[in-house]
Scaffold this motif. Sequence first.
Motif, short mmCIF file in Angstrom:
data_model
loop_
_atom_site.label_atom_id
_atom_site.label_comp_id
_atom_site.label_asym_id
_atom_site.label_seq_id
_atom_site.Cartn_x
_atom_site.Cartn_y
_atom_site.Cartn_z
N GLY A 259 0.79 -1.22 0.00
CA GLY A 259 0.00 0.00 0.00
C GLY A 259 0.83 1.27 0.00
O GLY A 259 1.82 1.40 -0.73
N ASN A 260 0.43 2.20 0.84
CA ASN A 260 1.05 3.51 0.86
C ASN A 260 2.51 3.47 1.31
O ASN A 260 3.30 4.35 0.95
CB ASN A 260 0.25 4.46 1.76
CG ASN A 260 0.61 5.90 1.49
OD1 ASN A 260 0.57 6.38 0.37
ND2 ASN A 260 1.01 6.63 2.54
N ASP A 261 2.87 2.47 2.10
CA ASP A 261 4.28 2.34 2.51
C ASP A 261 5.16 2.18 1.27
O ASP A 261 6.27 2.73 1.21
CB ASP A 261 4.47 1.14 3.43
CG ASP A 261 3.96 1.43 4.83
OD1 ASP A 261 4.02 0.53 5.69
OD2 ASP A 261 3.49 2.56 5.06
N ALA A 262 4.68 1.42 0.30
CA ALA A 262 5.45 1.25 -0.94
C ALA A 262 5.58 2.58 -1.65
O ALA A 262 6.65 2.94 -2.15
CB ALA A 262 4.78 0.22 -1.85
N ALA A 263 4.48 3.32 -1.69
CA ALA A 263 4.51 4.63 -2.37
C ALA A 263 5.50 5.56 -1.70
O ALA A 263 6.31 6.21 -2.36
CB ALA A 263 3.11 5.25 -2.36
N MET A 264 5.46 5.61 -0.36
CA MET A 264 6.36 6.52 0.33
C MET A 264 7.80 6.05 0.21
O MET A 264 8.72 6.87 0.19
CB MET A 264 5.96 6.66 1.80
CG MET A 264 4.60 7.30 2.02
SD MET A 264 4.29 8.77 0.98
CE MET A 264 5.58 9.87 1.53
N TYR A 265 8.03 4.77 0.16
CA TYR A 265 9.41 4.27 0.05
C TYR A 265 10.09 4.80 -1.20
O TYR A 265 11.27 5.12 -1.20
CB TYR A 265 9.44 2.75 0.08
CG TYR A 265 10.83 2.19 0.27
CD1 TYR A 265 11.56 1.67 -0.79
CD2 TYR A 265 11.42 2.18 1.54
CE1 TYR A 265 12.85 1.18 -0.61
CE2 TYR A 265 12.71 1.70 1.73
CZ TYR A 265 13.42 1.19 0.66
OH TYR A 265 14.69 0.71 0.85
N VAL A 266 9.32 4.90 -2.31
CA VAL A 266 9.93 5.37 -3.56
C VAL A 266 9.75 6.87 -3.78
O VAL A 266 10.40 7.44 -4.64
CB VAL A 266 9.38 4.61 -4.79
CG1 VAL A 266 9.69 3.13 -4.68
CG2 VAL A 266 7.91 4.82 -4.98
N ARG A 267 8.89 7.50 -2.97
CA ARG A 267 8.63 8.93 -3.21
C ARG A 267 9.30 9.86 -2.21
O ARG A 267 9.66 10.98 -2.53
CB ARG A 267 7.12 9.20 -3.12
CG ARG A 267 6.33 8.75 -4.29
CD ARG A 267 4.87 9.07 -4.09
NE ARG A 267 4.64 10.51 -3.97
CZ ARG A 267 3.51 11.05 -3.58
NH1 ARG A 267 2.49 10.28 -3.24
NH2 ARG A 267 3.37 12.36 -3.53
N ASP A 268 9.41 9.40 -0.95
CA ASP A 268 9.81 10.30 0.11
C ASP A 268 11.19 10.90 -0.14
O ASP A 268 12.13 10.21 -0.53
CB ASP A 268 9.82 9.55 1.45
CG ASP A 268 10.24 10.45 2.60
OD1 ASP A 268 11.03 10.00 3.45
OD2 ASP A 268 9.77 11.60 2.64
#
Lengths: 382, 275
Positions: A259-268
């Motif tokens: 979920g969002n953890d994956a998104a933040m891992y590549v975006r943050d």
Amino acid sequence: MFGNRRNFRQIEHEKQTMLDPVALARASRERKRKIARNILFSVFGVIFAMVASWTVIRAVGKVNLEKQAQAAVPVLQTPETIEAPPEEKQEWKEGWVKYNGKIYEYNDDLITFLFMGIDKSGKVKEVAEGTNGGQADALFLLVLDQYNREINIVGINRNTMTDIDIYNENGDYVDTVKAQIAVQHGFGNGVEKSCEYQVDAVRKLLYNIPIHGYAAINMKAIPIINDTVGGVNVEALSDVYDEKDRKIISQGEAVHLMGNDAAMYVRDRDTGEFGSADVRLARQKQYLTNFVSQAKAAAKDDIGVVSELYNQLMPYMTTDVTFDEVAYLAPEVTGYTFETDGFHMIKGETVMGEEFEEYYVDEEALYDLIIDVFYKEVGLND
Amino acid sequence: MTSRYMRNISICAAALLLAVSGVGCGKGAETQEDITAETDENVAVNENGGDPSESNGEDNAVTVTSTSDPDAIKSRNIDIPALAAENEEIFGWLTVPGTDIDCPILQSAIADDFYMTHNSKKEADESGALYIEMANMTNMCDFNTVIHGNGGEKGLFRELVNFENPDFFDENETFYIYIDGDVLTYEIWGCMERDNTSLIRTYDFTYASGCRQFMEDVYESKIVGKQIRNGWEQLSEYNFMVTLTIDDPDSDRQLVVYGTLIEDPAGIIDRVIEE
């Protein structure tokens, strides 16, 4: 009244039952056999239709991809004979390149796709011409070698300083300036035009290597892609924070990203921290490496995951890769090898510009990478 | 009656679908090797190489100069008016030592690409002839005169590809253009591939700004195999260039060899430069 209006077939059936019950039973069995045969034909017909449709779709996709690959192949021509060992005559051909004492030619078995991660949330929508197309915060070139059945990926730092074409609000070309490569996607309409501009910028950076297709995915879609393949495992390369600046992952932590953890891992990314783009790029490289392995495994188990992924991504994606091309490629690519050294980062150096970070490519290293990934040796030495 | 009708329909439908799936399987059953083989068919390889002394046709005769001695080359008597008497569209002659390129240059009054498919006698001929577009002047006084020729097995520019070989490029530095009353010497300073677009239409060489844009693109473009001769890293709009290029409408890339005028014995090459 209704009792007198009996079905003619019913009357005939009763007559037969009384006159010739054996023949009647035989006729009944024959009718049942015919019905069963018809059902069988219908079932086979449906199956054949599905198989035929899928086969035709893949065939169309293959033809389209071949046309694109062939269009980029330099047409080699015949020069005079050059000096060579008597037992082996070699001719210099157009498109050959001499590098470090060896001769190379472009590997025309390659198909390349540019994947862009766009810093936009929500579904893809066309915007007015200008600078609102969204920046390409992630840029990865997927290189498929059809002959050797290998996958290579070239990662491009979003701050790479290169030629950026400027367009005005009417979509007219104005000028070319040096700027971070990520900003090129900002020009155009936020969909196809922006992608084409971005593809052009990457192509020029990479010595005019052909790029056969692209897919630009809004960052909102990362959880979808991630979860469709069942999540991705990583050992966190750095701390990761969410949109509210809360730490959600610690450096060194072994995480199954969903979920969002994956998104933040590549975006943050902490834009106030020097080199933050490099740190994020390293996480993106790691994530992508693991994602490819996970995706291949998932597709091997169930090839339907590919079409599911494609359909789920469509609202968040701009692409010129058609479903039939995906249908052709996906089953092929699941059998390709992807080694950890198949992920290539363009070497260079990050410096602080007047306002933003700037990444300057090591041109010698880049040329070396181009020859290594996109060319193959033809064996004529000094 | 009804069940027989349905049976026949089912049989016909299944047969039709079988035929369709058979076609699809036939197309889809090609292997990776087939893909590679089909792609390789785009590579036109001539195993013969071609004897440079052989004639391609009566007036496509590529008369190879047997000497690379500059003085001997410059003193050759190439009678341009006599050639023009045979075909009024002949205005010059190109000699590239080290290759078999030694033939007339023409400019068609009919169509820019007329001589892609016609020889210097205006006969239909796949070898074509060397030609310039109508936008270029035949007096060789443009900033960049683009000379086109065919490649392939019989094209007059088939040996131009040799300049992609760095050793050949280093060893062969000049070509010569004969015009009426002058023999011009050009030094070869660049060889590379570029997009297959018309240079004349892409850049406005009548203005200094157009010339500078062209040079900027040449020097700054990132092209695998690009060669720039040492000392030629900064051309100016005051130079006189010639581009030799292979015509190939089927390719999205074109090979170009760039030369710049270094000798003009008659002193007739000149132009006004507009900003």
